[in-house]
Design a protein around this motif. Sequence first.
Motif, PDB file in Angstrom:
ATOM      1  N   LYS A 224       0.916  -1.182  -0.051  1.00 24.35           N
ATOM      2  CA  LYS A 224      -0.075   0.084   0.169  1.00 24.35           C
ATOM      3  C   LYS A 224       0.821   1.348   0.080  1.00 24.35           C
ATOM      4  N   MET A 225       0.235   2.095  -0.879  1.00 25.97           N
ATOM      5  CA  MET A 225       1.165   3.393  -0.795  1.00 25.97           C
ATOM      6  C   MET A 225       0.328   4.497  -1.031  1.00 25.97           C
ATOM      7  N   TRP A 226       0.532   5.749  -0.414  1.00 26.64           N
ATOM      8  CA  TRP A 226      -0.040   6.933  -0.374  1.00 26.64           C
ATOM      9  C   TRP A 226       0.836   8.114  -0.682  1.00 26.64           C
ATOM     10  N   VAL A 227       0.225   8.857  -1.756  1.00 30.50           N
ATOM     11  CA  VAL A 227       0.990  10.059  -2.175  1.00 30.50           C
ATOM     12  C   VAL A 227      -0.021  11.187  -2.496  1.00 30.50           C
ATOM     13  N   CYS A 228       0.355  12.434  -1.772  1.00 32.75           N
ATOM     14  CA  CYS A 228      -0.353  13.650  -1.957  1.00 32.75           C
ATOM     15  C   CYS A 228       0.151  14.161  -3.143  1.00 32.75           C
ATOM     16  N   VAL A 229      -0.524  14.650  -4.238  1.00 28.34           N
ATOM     17  CA  VAL A 229      -0.233  15.006  -5.565  1.00 28.34           C
ATOM     18  C   VAL A 229      -0.217  16.579  -5.710  1.00 28.34           C
ATOM     19  N   SER A 230      -1.612  17.091  -5.381  1.00 28.30           N
ATOM     20  CA  SER A 230      -1.879  18.432  -5.411  1.00 28.30           C
ATOM     21  C   SER A 230      -1.525  19.140  -7.068  1.00 28.30           C
ATOM     22  N   ASN A 231      -1.255  20.498  -6.742  1.00 28.43           N
ATOM     23  CA  ASN A 231      -1.119  21.408  -8.211  1.00 28.43           C
ATOM     24  C   ASN A 231      -0.105  20.548  -8.966  1.00 28.43           C
ATOM     25  N   ASP A 232       1.235  20.308  -8.256  1.00 29.93           N
ATOM     26  CA  ASP A 232       2.210  20.019  -9.079  1.00 29.93           C
ATOM     27  C   ASP A 232       2.263  18.742  -9.617  1.00 29.93           C
ATOM     28  N   PHE A 233       1.807  18.539 -10.983  1.00 25.15           N
ATOM     29  CA  PHE A 233       1.772  17.261 -11.398  1.00 25.15           C
ATOM     30  C   PHE A 233       3.072  16.772 -12.146  1.00 25.15           C
ATOM     31  N   ASP A 234       4.225  16.776 -11.540  1.00 26.59           N
ATOM     32  CA  ASP A 234       5.570  16.257 -12.113  1.00 26.59           C
ATOM     33  C   ASP A 234       5.850  14.941 -11.794  1.00 26.59           C
ATOM     34  N   LYS A 236       8.236  12.863 -12.356  1.00 27.27           N
ATOM     35  CA  LYS A 236       9.519  12.533 -11.622  1.00 27.27           C
ATOM     36  C   LYS A 236       9.216  12.486 -10.174  1.00 27.27           C
ATOM     37  N   LYS A 237       8.663  13.696  -9.514  1.00 27.20           N
ATOM     38  CA  LYS A 237       8.318  13.957  -8.189  1.00 27.20           C
ATOM     39  C   LYS A 237       7.506  12.991  -7.621  1.00 27.20           C
ATOM     40  N   ILE A 238       6.428  12.675  -8.519  1.00 23.08           N
ATOM     41  CA  ILE A 238       5.370  11.815  -8.002  1.00 23.08           C
ATOM     42  C   ILE A 238       6.168  10.336  -7.953  1.00 23.08           C
ATOM     43  N   VAL A 239       6.883   9.919  -8.838  1.00 23.54           N
ATOM     44  CA  VAL A 239       7.449   8.414  -8.852  1.00 23.54           C
ATOM     45  C   VAL A 239       8.447   8.380  -7.732  1.00 23.54           C
ATOM     46  N   GLU A 240       9.057   9.688  -7.488  1.00 23.46           N
ATOM     47  CA  GLU A 240      10.045   9.760  -6.171  1.00 23.46           C
ATOM     48  C   GLU A 240       9.172   9.413  -4.734  1.00 23.46           C
ATOM     49  N   LYS A 241       8.154  10.017  -4.744  1.00 25.03           N
ATOM     50  CA  LYS A 241       7.191  10.004  -3.471  1.00 25.03           C
ATOM     51  C   LYS A 241       6.667   8.744  -3.362  1.00 25.03           C
ATOM     52  N   ILE A 242       6.271   7.928  -4.638  1.00 24.50           N
ATOM     53  CA  ILE A 242       5.734   6.621  -4.588  1.00 24.50           C
ATOM     54  C   ILE A 242       6.622   5.723  -4.125  1.00 24.50           C
ATOM     55  N   ILE A 243       8.056   5.737  -4.519  1.00 27.68           N
ATOM     56  CA  ILE A 243       8.955   4.894  -4.184  1.00 27.68           C
ATOM     57  C   ILE A 243       9.359   5.196  -2.461  1.00 27.68           C
ATOM     58  N   GLU A 244       9.306   6.380  -2.171  1.00 26.63           N
ATOM     59  CA  GLU A 244       9.254   6.790  -0.712  1.00 26.63           C
ATOM     60  C   GLU A 244       8.225   6.290  -0.038  1.00 26.63           C
ATOM     61  N   SER A 245       7.080   6.147  -0.364  1.00 21.84           N
ATOM     62  CA  SER A 245       6.035   5.469   0.367  1.00 21.84           C
ATOM     63  C   SER A 245       6.008   4.027   0.410  1.00 21.84           C
ATOM     64  N   ALA A 246       6.489   3.457  -0.476  1.00 25.24           N
ATOM     65  CA  ALA A 246       6.788   2.089  -0.520  1.00 25.24           C
ATOM     66  C   ALA A 246       7.892   1.436   0.089  1.00 25.24           C
ATOM     67  N   TYR A 272      -0.918  -4.166  -5.749  1.00 19.58           N
ATOM     68  CA  TYR A 272      -0.793  -3.168  -4.842  1.00 19.58           C
ATOM     69  C   TYR A 272      -1.997  -2.238  -4.730  1.00 19.58           C
ATOM     70  N   LEU A 273      -1.901  -1.548  -3.890  1.00 15.63           N
ATOM     71  CA  LEU A 273      -3.064  -0.156  -3.633  1.00 15.63           C
ATOM     72  C   LEU A 273      -2.272   1.149  -3.700  1.00 15.63           C
ATOM     73  N   LEU A 274      -2.460   1.987  -4.686  1.00 11.33           N
ATOM     74  CA  LEU A 274      -2.045   3.360  -4.488  1.00 11.33           C
ATOM     75  C   LEU A 274      -3.064   4.488  -4.305  1.00 11.33           C
ATOM     76  N   VAL A 275      -2.709   5.440  -3.524  1.00 12.33           N
ATOM     77  CA  VAL A 275      -3.668   6.509  -3.372  1.00 12.33           C
ATOM     78  C   VAL A 275      -2.997   7.760  -3.942  1.00 12.33           C
ATOM     79  N   LEU A 276      -3.507   8.446  -5.095  1.00 17.01           N
ATOM     80  CA  LEU A 276      -3.025   9.463  -5.527  1.00 17.01           C
ATOM     81  C   LEU A 276      -4.042  10.457  -4.991  1.00 17.01           C
TER      82      LEU A 276
END
Length: 755
Positions: A224-234, A236-246, A272-276
């Motif tokens: 299970k992974m959780w990432v807060c995306v918000s306004n900045d849909f980058d 590379k940054k989102i992938v980094e956050k997913i890896i960090e959550s995992a 897996y479960l991923l929340v964006l």
Amino acid sequence: MADAILYGVAQKIIESLGSSTFKQIGSIWGVKDELEKLNNTVLTIQAVLQDAEEQQVENHHVKHWLMKLREVVFDADDLLGEFSTHVFRQKVMDGDKMAKKVRIFFSRSNQLVFSFKMASKIKATRERLNEIATDWNNFQLKLERPLKTQDVTKDRDQTYSYIGEEEVIGREEDRKAIIDLLLDFNVKDNVSFICIVGIGGLGKTTLAQYVYNDKIVHDYFELKMWVCVSNDFDVKKIVEKIIESATKTKPENYEMDLLQNKLRKQLNPKKYLLVLDDVWNENEERWCNLKRLLMGGARGSKVVITTRTKLVAEITGTIKSPYILSGLPKDQSWFLLKQMAFGEGQDTIDPDIEAIGMDIVEKCQGVPLAIKTIGRVLYFKTTKDEWSYIKNNELTNVTQLKNGIIPVLKLSYDHLPSYLKCCFAYCSLFPKNYLIDKLTLIQLWIAQGFIQSPENNKQLEDIANKYFMDLHWRSFFQEVEKDEGMNTKFKMHDLIHDLALSVSRSECALVNSNANNVIEKVRHLSFSFANVSFFRKNLSTLVKANKIRTFILACDPWVGVGETMEESTLKTLISSFRYLRALDLHGLKINILSNVIGTLMHLKYLDLSSNDIEVLPSSITKLVNLRTLKLSMCVNLKELPIDIKKLVSLKHLDINGCKNLTHMPCGLGKLTSLQTLTLFVVSKGLVNSSKHCDGLVELNRLNDPRGKINIINLAGVKDAISEFKAANLKEKQYLSELELRWNPEGNDGAIACDD
């Protein structure tokens, strides 16, 4: 609408003028009458500020009056700060017999010139204020605040008992529906996408968290992974956050190719479960670039997306139609309002009040965030008339859900005590979804003078903590990470953040990448990036705002690029902002800090963490008002200032991670107000050296440290028993953790904790 901060500055002036310091100065200089007249004028102005704030929305003359007033009040505060600092510096140099020394100080010819100059400035400032103050009668501003904004206090059953804050109300059917979608195995692709759509404040994130932590869901998915995306849909940054959550580990600054390989290793071949959470991107190409990287999971993998817009759902969702989240039903809305508005255990409610309450929740149209904030306002209202006033006078224009949520939230702001309004407005300096450190925020509030003077010997930090908890209780803050004491991190809901922006717009600016939102009269600046080249390119624009009181970097130390801040750029920045109360330069790879830092006489908060500084300039000890000095992770720092004892106001000295410090300076033990001392380095050299302190005895008089102290190099202590007795560690009652290390490079530490 930024007059909460103006009110806070006016309160600070009143407190300053009432202090014993200014009473002595007034007598010695012969300006006692002028200071008293100034105080009376500020008191009168402060009394009408609340009404002026409300009238300026529709009355442009009042708005213009407030703009003129703002400039003079800030100038008056700066002037009084300059006075007190000069006297304070002299007191530090000459000893504690203040009155006598001040007379000697001002008997010198150059100081006589200075005193006449200051006296004339006081008179000129008072006359400016008087000229503006006389206009308030023209606008018929009210001295007394009306019923709707009276500050009412009420004893609570338990201090800050967050009634109902941790419970999810009225979402059981929604939870079941989302879980059914998650467990659905009859899907075409291995990875499916589910969208939860609803307006802001409706509880999309809360519902997603409710499902995410469900036991059935927990057992069903391998990862299970959780990432807060918000306004900045980058991507590379989102992938980094997913890896960090995992992995629970922040990835290094890899190129995209390496990052996607790491991501695939984490996802393949797991279910897996991923929340964006909070996705705003409406660019289909960007979404497809991310989606391709997520398709490697095992069959049954799910990605849950929360968003406010149906267009995002159309782009991202693959399971049937998006799940449209509705408002709470009326009975559940009333149940939530009751939890917010009444004390725990209050079963009997006046039927008339209940009828009014049902009308109020109908106006909130099932939006939990609106119901919670209104409920906290109503908590202080105990009569039918007060509830009727809220319904009939303050919620009459809230008729449409889309446009009504901000007015509802604004109502909760209007009912804050003035001392909380300025604290809340200041939080607009942090970006949306930024994880704010509570202790840092408290130190910044204190630096700006927003915390009212303590009574009964209470520390300002304790009062500021109470302010924070009050705002938390009223649902302005959302706790994210909690530790003991002050170590709490929190966020603001994005609608609450919008509210903070709306009430602080003329005072605070979160600087954008072009610096085109920096106006000359702004007082507080923050930056969500630490890009050194940005400061160099936009230097001429930034320095125009030469009266700013805050310059902070609202970003992590590792966010910045590898470029080093040039000494000339840094010197220009510092010398241009001489009214700063808070200066944050962390993570800019600064090698040399200019001596010009000593000219910032008003400075109370200085963060130089994660820089390459080896030695601090001697002028830093002129900062007699400095309360917080952060030097953590300055790994090249070799020594602290020799005359550190002159920083008589210092409360917080963070030198954690300064591994090249060789000793503590003489006189450190004279800083008896220290609450934070993260590291104490026992000297390996000669103890009687003029630069080195006298060993652990320096800790003897420091009885107020809190949190943790790490004492290193204990192998160099010859008579350990007498040294530890001299340190008087047992009397440090607020200390929660003590780490003793004989060899700083080895694994030989002993940790003592006192719960």
